[in-house]
Write a protein that holds these residues in place. Structure first.
Motif, short mmCIF file in Angstrom:
data_model
loop_
_atom_site.label_atom_id
_atom_site.label_comp_id
_atom_site.label_asym_id
_atom_site.label_seq_id
_atom_site.Cartn_x
_atom_site.Cartn_y
_atom_site.Cartn_z
N ARG A 814 -2.76 -0.70 4.96
CA ARG A 814 -1.30 -0.79 5.10
C ARG A 814 -0.95 -0.09 6.35
O ARG A 814 -0.08 -0.61 7.21
N GLU A 815 -1.53 1.26 6.76
CA GLU A 815 -0.72 1.85 7.72
C GLU A 815 -1.56 1.22 9.15
O GLU A 815 -0.84 1.23 10.13
N LYS A 817 -2.15 -1.87 9.43
CA LYS A 817 -1.22 -3.33 9.44
C LYS A 817 0.14 -2.71 10.11
O LYS A 817 0.53 -3.53 11.07
N LYS A 818 0.47 -1.92 9.70
CA LYS A 818 1.92 -1.61 10.09
C LYS A 818 1.66 -1.11 11.72
O LYS A 818 2.71 -1.38 12.59
N GLU A 821 2.35 -3.70 14.16
CA GLU A 821 3.71 -3.93 14.69
C GLU A 821 4.43 -2.99 15.82
O GLU A 821 5.11 -3.40 16.37
N ILE A 868 7.91 6.51 12.59
CA ILE A 868 7.26 5.23 12.20
C ILE A 868 6.35 5.69 10.93
O ILE A 868 6.53 5.02 10.01
#
Ligand SMILES: Nc1ncnc2c1ncn2[C@@H]1O[C@H](COP(=O)(O)OP(=O)(O)OP(=O)(O)O)[C@@H](O)[C@H]1O
Ligand SMILES: [Mg+2]
Length: 1056
Positions: A814-815, A817-818, A821, A868
């Protein structure tokens, strides 16, 4: 295939290596997925960097060159003439010597590369490795005249003449056994004796070998001169042939012996050659590098075990300092040199891996195999497939596991002939034990030809381990130096005596006179105990905690007499200077106070550099006492070169836990090391209240080893299940069940899981993996589903390939992937956050003022990183000002960000000392954080490589891993790639003009000793050997790449 250098080709017997007869572990092996050949197993090496008593004699002396000698062919002519005139000479060479096919292209300058392919012994030699051999080396009294001419010849030609001569006088040759037992002094004699042995061995095996006769007939018809001319023309073209004649002779002898050894081993004869099937040079090297003259009786017995001869798995156990390593090393060399297989050696700690890489590199250089380091962030997965040389992978438990996985995945596990596990009892210790168990279970299941050898000083339930490893067991109580065990209660010393009723008997009263002040400061009479031995003898005091180590060291100095300062005063002053140098001008105030008394503390709060020089100073006798934690007991070979070595255990505790028998044995085992001490003794300080516990400790057996697969769920059972499916070792519920029966858990299942059956546990585990999105498929207890195939998802594959703890794989995904962005790339802070290990956060408690100060020093873009990842500025500000916080902020994230601030500052300043001061952390802690971040970054990199969507991270993380691994000024990195060259040493070397790996590999150890402060000859030689090894490894890798690139595909479409 064309081989570089000179090739001496021998016809070898087609006997195959005897296969290990091992009981089948699995039922459905016939269709086991591991056996199914996959079509494409192309390897993509990672771009990340790969990774005794020595004789005083210089190994790197001058060499003599024959290149450019015009008169040489004329001399050859003469010699040929002389030989052909000799009527008695019957030319019947046992094999043939062919001119070397010299491979054009990459230069092979630095190494003595010695290797054997199936039928070919290849010699490559060079200047740097040339031995200096005394005048007498190549002189045979009966042949003075010929030899004086022969002296001018290159050794390949010399060898040729020698063979002919030897064959002409075959009736005079001593029997093989004689040749093996004698210590042969001259090169020529060596050639004769080994050739005769070879001849004899071959003769025994193939009494009527008509092919050799026909070959020799053919050979006879050719002109000797032509042969030599063409050999020499070939040689002259080579860039590498500026070699020492004596060196070549030695290499030739070695090649002969290896050839013989291989043949004898292949023939599975009990008679296994000059030195346990190895060339006699190996024996010389053990003498030269380790000071070992003779094997202990048990070592000989163990090596002669039938089980070893038959390549069965083996566990052996002896008390500490029994000499277990030597046996393992001989078995390893047999595998590398005689059986031509790669070997994996698994050791418990990074520092021990590095020490072993350093120690064995010189063997690799001399004997022609590669030594590859797999520790921290070093190591390639899968390893590079070597064309000629065999590799010895020296790995930590974790890296060993990843290596085995990669070999299974690329269907190369059979290349691994042997796996050696030191400190086998570690299998019972936490997540590392679970990892070790998985590694061994996979090898047992996936490769029927890989032999496993495990050793330990502290094993109890050997039966379970034997069953698991399908191994034989050898044990012996041998200890080369007597170790006397005592305990101290109040002012009385008792000898530990297992025959006595309560385990100990009165020995003596401690003789001391304490003032009341001193009694208060030192109620355990440590001063009285240590002053009985220091400074003449040496002493280790094991303390329960780090703080206690420092306190004991300080207390001792406060009360020791001034005279202690006089002992080796100058060297102690130098030591302080050295500490100051590696601390960039700072010295720990406690060490500054204790070192003048010959005392230091030793624990994980020190930097690696500090630990290393303190260990060296202790070994050299400059320091006579170390107050240390249990870490020093675990495998560190700390020889104190004094006749008596006393170990004091400050209390029977490690932190708050009562001492375990294994720990106790490891600690006291540091006293009385072989070849160094003539006696050793241990004294355990016991309080009255602990007396009964200590009695229990003394009388109890060693602890049992239990499987940790269940205890360490995400790092144990689940990780194993995932990789079994991922690597296609077992892809159905049924196959997984079968596999698990062959684990240590399978052996101990009744003991370890009373409530649930193993298959229930497996089912649960597989279901969890499906839930987590790591596996796909269905599992049901119903038979119809037990054969359903499970498959691994891309996330699952990335997880096991990156060795990511399953507890964190989803959050890591998840991290990352984030991050796609909006990754802040103004500096490396955001990337560092992503590679800060998750498991370091639990024992971190930020100092909020420091947190805020560091936050405020960040640029605007960097501050965004905090936002973030989920740590708002207001949170930090409120925490720093002590205000209450209502908002729910994840403390693991907060801590992780704090630690990434530490790493960020470290990369910026490259100074552990200033950073530890800034964050009020011990420098050892900061360095450990850095090391684990480097290691985790390499794991995240491999995780990203498996996931297409994360392609962008590859380049970023490759560079970051490198920076974290070295965290020094860029110019020092090439030097620090050499195993065991730490920052301080790299700086010294760099400043002295050794700026690259090539500088180090070509350095003269004697010059190094003169130019570099505090560098012993032994260390200098090790540095040069390790650098040579690394350079050779890198060059080989490039050659392999070239070969791969130029390979003509076999499936090019053709037109008809
Ligand atoms: N045959 C031998 N002759 C002389 N010294 C030897 C011999 N074999 C081993 N040694 C020396 O004994 C010392 C201890 O050996 P080693 O480290 O192998 O012990 P070990 O059995 O592995 O002990 P531990 O369990 O503490 O690791 C080493 O310094 C080694 O060089
Ligand atoms: Mg050992």
């Amino acid at each position: 295939m064309d081989e570089p250098g000179l090739a001496v080709r021998r016809k070898s017997c087609p006997g195959s290596v005897r296969k290990r007869s091992r009981a089948p572990v699995q039922p459905s092996a016939s269709c086991s997925p591991v056996d199914r050949k996959r079509l494409n197993s192309a390897e993509e090496p990672l771009a990340e960097p790969s990774c005794g008593n020595d004789s005083e004699e210089d190994m790197f002396g001058d060499y003599d060159s024959f290149c450019g000698n015009d008169s040489l062919l004329a001399q050859v002519d003469d010699i040929e003439h002389k030989y052909l005139q000799d009527e008695k000479l019957a030319i019947k060479p046992p094999g043939e010597i062919i001119p070397g096919n010299l491979q054009p292209g990459l230069p092979q300058k630095k190494q003595v590369n010695f290797s054997i392919t199936e039928n070919t012994v290849v010699l490559k030699a060079d200047k740097e490795d040339a031995f200096q051999v005394g005048e007498t080396d190549a002189v045979d009294n009966n042949q003075e005249q010929t030899d004086s001419i022969l002296d001018e010849l290159p050794s390949s030609q010399l060898l040729y003449f020698e063979k002919m001569h030897e064959l002409s006088s075959v009736s005079r040759i001593s029997p093989a056994s004689e040749g093996r037992n004698k210590c042969v002094n001259t090169s020529l004699e060596k050639i004769r004796s080994t050739s005769s042995f070879y001849h004899d061995a071959e003769h025994r095996k193939r009494p009527t070998d008509s092919s050799s006769d026909s070959r020799s007939d053919l050979f006879k018809t050719e002109s000797l001169k032509d042969h030599l001319k063409s050999a020499m023309t070939g040689n002259a073209k080579a860039q590498t042939l500026q070699v020492s004649k004596t060196k070549q002779l030695q290499e030739a002898v070695l090649s002969e012996e290896i050839c013989v050894a291989r043949k004898t081993i292949e023939s599975s004869s009990v008679d296994i050659g000059p030195f346990y099937g190895l060339p006699s040079k190996v024996k010389d090297l053990f003498r030269q590098f380790r000071g070992i003259e003779m094997l202990y009786e048990w070592q000989h017995d163990c090596l002669m075990l039938e089980s070893l001869q038959q390549r069965r798995n083996l566990i052996y156990s002896l008390p500490t300092s029994g000499g277990k390593t030597l046996v393992a090393e001989i078995i390893i060399l047999q595998e590398l040199l005689c059986r031509q297989k790669d070997v994996l050696m698994i050791l418990p700690f990074v520092a021990i891996v590095q020490e072993k890489v350093r120690g064995l590199s010189s063997f690799g250089i001399e004997l022609g195999f590669l030594v590859e380091e797999y520790a921290g962030s070093k190591g390639r997965f899968p390893p590079i497939r070597r064309r000629i040389k065999k590799s010895l992978y020296i790995a930590t438990i974790e890296k060993g596991h990843a290596l085995v996985n990669s070999l299974i995945e690329t269907e190369r596990i059979d290349d691994l002939g042997l796996v050696v596990v030191d400190e086998l009892h570690m299998i019972g210790e936490g997540s590392r034990g679970a990892t070790l168990e998985m590694t061994l279970a996979k090898i047992l299941y996936a490769s029927k030809n890989t032999q496993i050898v495990g050793m330990s000083a502290t094993l109890n339930n050997v039966g379970d381990l034997q069953k698991f490893l399908q191994a034989e067991y050898y044990t012996n109580n041998f200890r080369p130096v007597e170790l006397k065990e005592y305990i101290k209660i109040r002012d009385t010393i008792y000898a530990v005596d297992s025959k006595a009723e309560n385990g100990f008997t009165f020995s003596r009263l401690l003789n001391f006179k304490y003032s009341s002040n001193l009694e208060k400061a030192d109620p355990d009479h440590i001063i009285a105990l240590v002053t009985e031995v220091i400074p003449k003898y040496s002493c280790l005091i094991f303390c329960p905690t780090k703080k206690n180590c420092e306190n004991v060291a300080s207390m001792l100095c406060k009360y020791l007499k001034k005279e202690f300062r006089a002992h080796r005063e100058k060297e102690k002053q130098d030591l302080i200077k050295n500490l100051k140098y590696i601390g960039n001008g700072s010295v720990c105030p406690i060490l500054k106070q204790t070192v003048p008394f010959g005392i230091a503390y030793h624990h994980s709060g020190l930097t690696n550099d500090e630990r290393k020089i303190i260990e060296e100073a202790y070994s050299a006798g400059v320091l006579c006492l170390l107050a240390c934690t249990a870490t020093l007991a675990a495998g560190v070979n700390l020889p104190a070169r004094r006749p008596l070595h006393r170990v004091i255990l400050r209390a029977p505790y490690v932190a708050n836990d009562f001492l375990k028998k294994n720990q106790y044995k490891q600690m006291i085992g540091r006293a009385g090391r072989a070849g160094i001490d003539s006696a050793g003794e241990s004294i355990l300080i016991v309080q009255e209240k602990d007396k009964h516990l200590v009695q229990g400790l003394i009388n109890s057996p060693l602890e049992n080893c239990y499987s940790n697969l269940l205890l360490e769920l995400t790092k144990g059972m689940q990780t194993l299940l995932l990789s079994l499916v991922g690597l296609k070792i077992a892809v159905t519920y049924e196959e997984v069940n079968n596999f698990m029966c062959g684990t240590l858990l399978g052996v101990q299942k009744q003991l370890l899981s009373k409530e649930r059956s193993l298959s229930e546990i497996i089912k649960d585990g597989l279901e969890k993996l499906i839930e987590k999105g790591l596996l796909k498929g269905r599992i049901s207890e119903k038979d119809s589903h037990s054969k359903c195939t499970l498959t691994v998802t891309p996330l699952g594959k990335a997880t096991y390939k990156g060795s990511i703890d399953l507890a964190y794989c989803n959050v890591l995904y998840r991290e990352l992937k984030k991050g796609l962005e909006g990754l802040i790339l103004e500096s490396n802070l955001h990337l560092l956050y992503l590679t800060t290990p998750y498991d370091t956060t639990s024992n971190c408690s930020p100092d909020w003022l420091i947190y805020l100060r560091q936050f405020n020093q960040l640029s605007g873009a960097e501050q965004k990183v905090a936002d973030i990842v989920g740590v708002p500025e207001s949170f930090i500000t409120k925490k720093a000002s002590g205000q209450a916080i209502r908002k729910n902020v994840d403390s693991a994230v907060v801590n992780r960000l704090y630690l990434s601030f530490v790493l960020y500052t470290l990369l910026k300043e490259t100074n552990i000392w200033s950073v530890s001061e800034k964050f009020n952390m011990s420098r050892g802690y900061v360095q450990n954080l850095l090391n684990s971040a480097a290691s985790f970054a390499s794991c995240v990199l491999r995780f990203c490589e498996e996931l297409e969507e994360f392609w962008v991270y590859k380049a970023l993380l490759t560079e970051l891993t490198k920076r974290l691994t070295y965290c020094v000024k860029t110019e020092l990195i090439p030097l620090m790639e050499v195993a065991g060259v730490l920052e301080a040493r790299a700086k010294q070397l760099y400043n002295a003009g050794y700026k690259t790996l090539a500088h180090l590999a070509n350095a003269d150890p004697e010059t190094l000793v003169k130019m570099i402060d505090h560098l012993s000859r032994r260390q200098a030689k090790q540095i040069v050997s390790s650098a040579k090894m690394l350079l050779s490894e890198k060059a080989e890798a490039l050659q392999e790449e070239v070969e791969e690139l130029l390979k003509v595909p076999t499936d090019i479409p053709e037109t008809y």
